[in-house]
Design a protein around this motif. Structure first.
Motif, short mmCIF file in Angstrom:
data_model
loop_
_atom_site.label_atom_id
_atom_site.label_comp_id
_atom_site.label_asym_id
_atom_site.label_seq_id
_atom_site.Cartn_x
_atom_site.Cartn_y
_atom_site.Cartn_z
N HIS A 1 41.58 48.70 28.21
CA HIS A 1 41.74 49.28 26.65
C HIS A 1 40.24 49.32 26.34
CE1 HIS A 1 45.76 49.55 25.61
NE2 HIS A 1 45.81 48.46 26.59
N ALA A 2 39.63 50.28 25.65
CA ALA A 2 38.38 50.47 25.19
C ALA A 2 37.90 49.45 24.63
CB ALA A 2 38.42 51.78 24.43
N ALA A 3 38.64 48.80 23.64
CA ALA A 3 38.36 47.70 22.74
C ALA A 3 37.95 46.28 23.68
CB ALA A 3 39.37 47.21 21.74
N ALA B 1 43.59 55.39 31.53
CA ALA B 1 42.41 54.67 30.51
C ALA B 1 41.69 55.73 29.80
CB ALA B 1 41.34 53.88 31.67
N ASP B 2 40.83 55.58 28.89
CA ASP B 2 40.16 56.60 28.09
C ASP B 2 38.90 56.53 28.35
OD1 ASP B 2 39.11 58.05 26.18
OD2 ASP B 2 39.88 56.60 24.26
N GLU C 1 35.79 57.40 26.25
CA GLU C 1 35.30 56.45 25.18
C GLU C 1 34.82 55.04 26.00
OE1 GLU C 1 34.84 54.29 21.61
OE2 GLU C 1 34.93 56.38 22.34
N ILE C 2 35.45 54.65 27.09
CA ILE C 2 35.04 53.44 27.82
C ILE C 2 33.59 53.89 28.06
CG2 ILE C 2 35.19 52.20 29.83
CD1 ILE C 2 38.24 52.09 29.24
N THR C 3 33.38 55.15 28.74
CA THR C 3 31.97 55.45 29.44
C THR C 3 30.96 55.34 28.15
OG1 THR C 3 32.92 56.83 30.95
CG2 THR C 3 30.82 57.23 30.46
N ARG C 4 31.31 55.97 26.98
CA ARG C 4 30.44 55.82 25.86
C ARG C 4 30.24 54.54 25.45
NH1 ARG C 4 30.07 54.68 20.90
NH2 ARG C 4 32.23 53.88 20.85
N ILE C 5 30.96 53.60 25.36
CA ILE C 5 30.74 52.17 25.30
C ILE C 5 29.78 51.61 26.25
CG2 ILE C 5 31.77 49.92 25.14
CD1 ILE C 5 34.15 51.43 24.03
N ALA D 1 27.81 38.81 45.25
CA ALA D 1 27.19 37.63 46.07
C ALA D 1 25.89 38.15 46.79
CB ALA D 1 28.41 37.54 47.18
N GLU D 2 25.76 39.42 47.11
CA GLU D 2 24.45 40.09 47.70
C GLU D 2 23.43 39.93 46.69
OE1 GLU D 2 25.39 43.67 50.86
OE2 GLU D 2 25.31 44.06 48.75
N ARG D 3 23.58 40.31 45.48
CA ARG D 3 22.49 40.67 44.52
C ARG D 3 22.50 39.36 43.58
NH1 ARG D 3 20.15 43.39 47.61
NH2 ARG D 3 19.65 45.79 47.05
N GLY D 4 23.37 38.28 43.55
CA GLY D 4 23.30 37.34 42.55
C GLY D 4 23.59 37.71 41.32
N LEU D 5 24.68 38.37 41.23
CA LEU D 5 25.10 38.94 39.96
C LEU D 5 26.45 38.20 39.40
CD1 LEU D 5 25.02 42.75 40.89
CD2 LEU D 5 23.15 41.53 39.59
N GLU D 6 26.58 38.23 38.13
CA GLU D 6 28.09 37.64 37.39
C GLU D 6 28.90 38.88 37.17
OE1 GLU D 6 28.92 35.52 33.29
OE2 GLU D 6 26.85 36.12 33.70
N LEU D 7 30.23 38.33 37.71
CA LEU D 7 31.12 38.75 37.38
C LEU D 7 31.87 38.80 36.04
CD1 LEU D 7 32.81 39.25 41.14
CD2 LEU D 7 31.20 41.08 39.88
N VAL D 8 32.20 39.81 35.35
CA VAL D 8 32.35 39.46 34.00
C VAL D 8 34.22 40.16 34.06
CG1 VAL D 8 32.66 39.85 31.46
CG2 VAL D 8 30.43 39.63 32.73
N TRP D 9 35.15 39.21 33.91
CA TRP D 9 36.42 39.67 34.17
C TRP D 9 37.17 39.97 32.95
CZ3 TRP D 9 38.36 40.86 39.08
CH2 TRP D 9 37.68 40.28 40.22
N ILE D 10 37.57 41.11 32.90
CA ILE D 10 38.43 41.31 31.71
C ILE D 10 40.13 41.17 32.24
CG2 ILE D 10 39.36 43.20 30.01
CD1 ILE D 10 36.67 44.31 30.10
N GLU D 11 40.79 40.40 31.48
CA GLU D 11 42.28 40.28 31.72
C GLU D 11 43.20 41.40 31.30
OE1 GLU D 11 44.34 37.94 33.05
OE2 GLU D 11 42.52 36.53 34.03
N THR D 12 43.62 42.03 32.13
CA THR D 12 44.56 43.34 31.60
C THR D 12 46.25 42.85 31.94
OG1 THR D 12 43.95 44.33 33.69
CG2 THR D 12 42.67 44.99 31.88
N ASP D 13 46.87 43.33 31.13
CA ASP D 13 48.33 43.44 31.24
C ASP D 13 48.64 44.38 32.44
OD1 ASP D 13 51.18 43.41 31.19
OD2 ASP D 13 51.18 43.69 29.11
N PRO D 14 49.38 43.85 33.60
CA PRO D 14 49.90 44.65 34.73
C PRO D 14 50.62 46.01 33.99
CG PRO D 14 49.83 42.44 35.25
CD PRO D 14 49.60 42.57 33.68
#
Length: 409
Positions: free
Chosen positions: A160-162, A188-189, A192-196, A142-155
């Motif tokens: 997951h990296a993919a 979490a991996d 691998e996620i950092t590499r991506i 909200a401060e920076r006018g950015l878009e949040l991209v939500w990943i739906e995860t299983d509780p």
């Protein structure tokens, strides 16, 4: 079968190389504690902590007064940060600082990260991450006018990296995830996620609140950019103990945190007209360090260094594995299911059990001397801290839970 499970607890406790560390923890004056299974929310205090706090108040505070700042207090956020990095985080010196609450440090690092990636307008996060992580990013967006991209995860699992690879691109400034999911315990991996994220030119911020002191962490080896964690769970820092932040050394001149206070300046006592950031990790500081609140960390880091994080992790795997066996044998007949990974390589230090109506059992569990954690809508989290919890204690706690379930039949 119950006798077999109890016998296993006795055998595991007899073979436990870390069993002696339980004697280093304070036991309550009252004798109604049957099983403490919430070490993933608040660690137990050490005997040494009580002695250190008493000594600090009587000798260092009362005895040295204002001189204490010149005799080491001013450097505690950095020296304790270095020690924490070496003992529990796999971080070389000069990259970890102690101070502020977890929420404040996430804000500082996340704001610094998105500001360091101008022209990129997206931040990636997941739907089941801990609320403070999500809320802070919502505020920054909200401060920076950015878009949040939500990943739906299983509780029942986690990120997951993919899933990350599908959404990060040249518009992504930052990704923020938890190393160990607060609800399920999913690991979490991180590398691998950092590499991506790096492949897309983004920065990666990791929440270590449910892993530091329980799961082996290698921030330098994993090439992590930024990380934040608390010290009151497996690090036994006490209620509201200060959090920690990691900022990789090669990013420290590039990223600038947004809360410019006097302790983060190049010369705090010069009282200059403008803020000049201190070199290195000190620039992450803002206000006066909470010295008294840092005292317990000295005792726990001594203990954790002696025990070794790898040994702690090995026992944690055994504890949670035994807990799963207890759940399968004693609780599943009453409609209880496991909502945590069964693969030990993907399971952190706690196990979540689910069953409709669990919330109503919380008060009788506490009355019966069993202290778990509850997460809505129907999750009972059991977090046996490896250095303070025996296998017998885990058995006793689950046995009380089973008795309560049986009464409901």
């Amino acid at each position: 079968m119950t006798d077999d499970l109890l016998g296993r607890a006795v055998a595991l406790d007899s073979a436990d190389p870390l069993a002696g560390y339980r004697d280093q923890f304070l036991t309550p004056d009252e004798h109604d504690l049957v099983s403490y299974l919430d070490g993933n929310s608040l660690g137990r205090p050490l005997v040494a902590t009580a002695a250190l706090l008493d000594d600090f108040v009587r000798r260092r505070w009362a005895g040295r007064l204002i001189r204490g700042w010149d005799e080491g207090w001013m450097e505690w956020p950095l020296t304790l940060g270095d020690r924490l990095g070496a003992v529990a985080l796999g971080a070389a010196a000069g990259q970890v600082v102690i101070g502020d609450a977890t929420t404040v440090l996430i804000y500082k690092l996340a704001r610094a990260a998105v500001d360091a990636r101008p022209g990129r307008t997206r931040v990636v996060l997941e739907t089941d991450n801990f609320p403070t992580d999500r809320y802070v990013l919502e505020g920054i967006a909200a401060e920076r006018g950015l878009e949040l991209v939500w990943i739906e995860t299983d509780p029942r699992t986690g990120i997951h990296a993919a899933q990350v690879a599908e959404v990060v691109d040249e518009r992504t400034a930052l990704v923020l995830f938890s190393h160990v999911a607060y609800r399920s315990g999913w690991i979490a991996d991180v590398p691998e996620i950092t590499r991506i994220a790096h492949q897309a030119g983004a920065l990666a911020l990791w929440d270590l609140c449910h892993s530091a002191g329980s799961v082996a962490v290698q921030l330098d080896r994993w090439n992590v950019d930024l990380a934040v964690g608390c010290t009151y769970k497996y690090l036994n820092g006490g209620p509201g103990a200060p959090a920690f932040a990691y900022l990789r050394s090669d990013l420290q001149d590039e990223l600038r945190q947004p809360i410019w206070g006097w302790m983060g300046t190049a010369n705090a006592f010069e009282m200059g007209p403008r803020h000049q950031p201190a070199p290195g990790i000190r620039a992450l500081l803002s206000g006066t360090p909470a010295i008294l609140a840092m005292v317990p960390l000295h005792a726990n880091l001594d203990m954790l260094a002696a025990a070794g994080v790898e040994a702690v992790r090995s026992k944690s795997v055994l504890l949670t594995g035994y807990l799963l066996d207890l759940a399968d044998e004693l609780l599943a007949p009453y409609g209880v299911s496991v909502a945590s990974p069964r693969d030990p390589d993907r399971r952190g230090g706690h196990v979540t059990l689910t069953r409709p109506g669990f919330e109503a059992l919380l008060a009788p569990l506490w009355e019966g001397g069993v202290l778990p954690d509850y997460r809505r809508p129907d999750g009972l989290r059991l977090g046996p801290a490896p250095l303070s919890t025996s296998f017998g204690e885990v058995y006793r706690g689950v046995a009380v839970l089973r008795e309560l379930l049986e009464k409901q039949q």
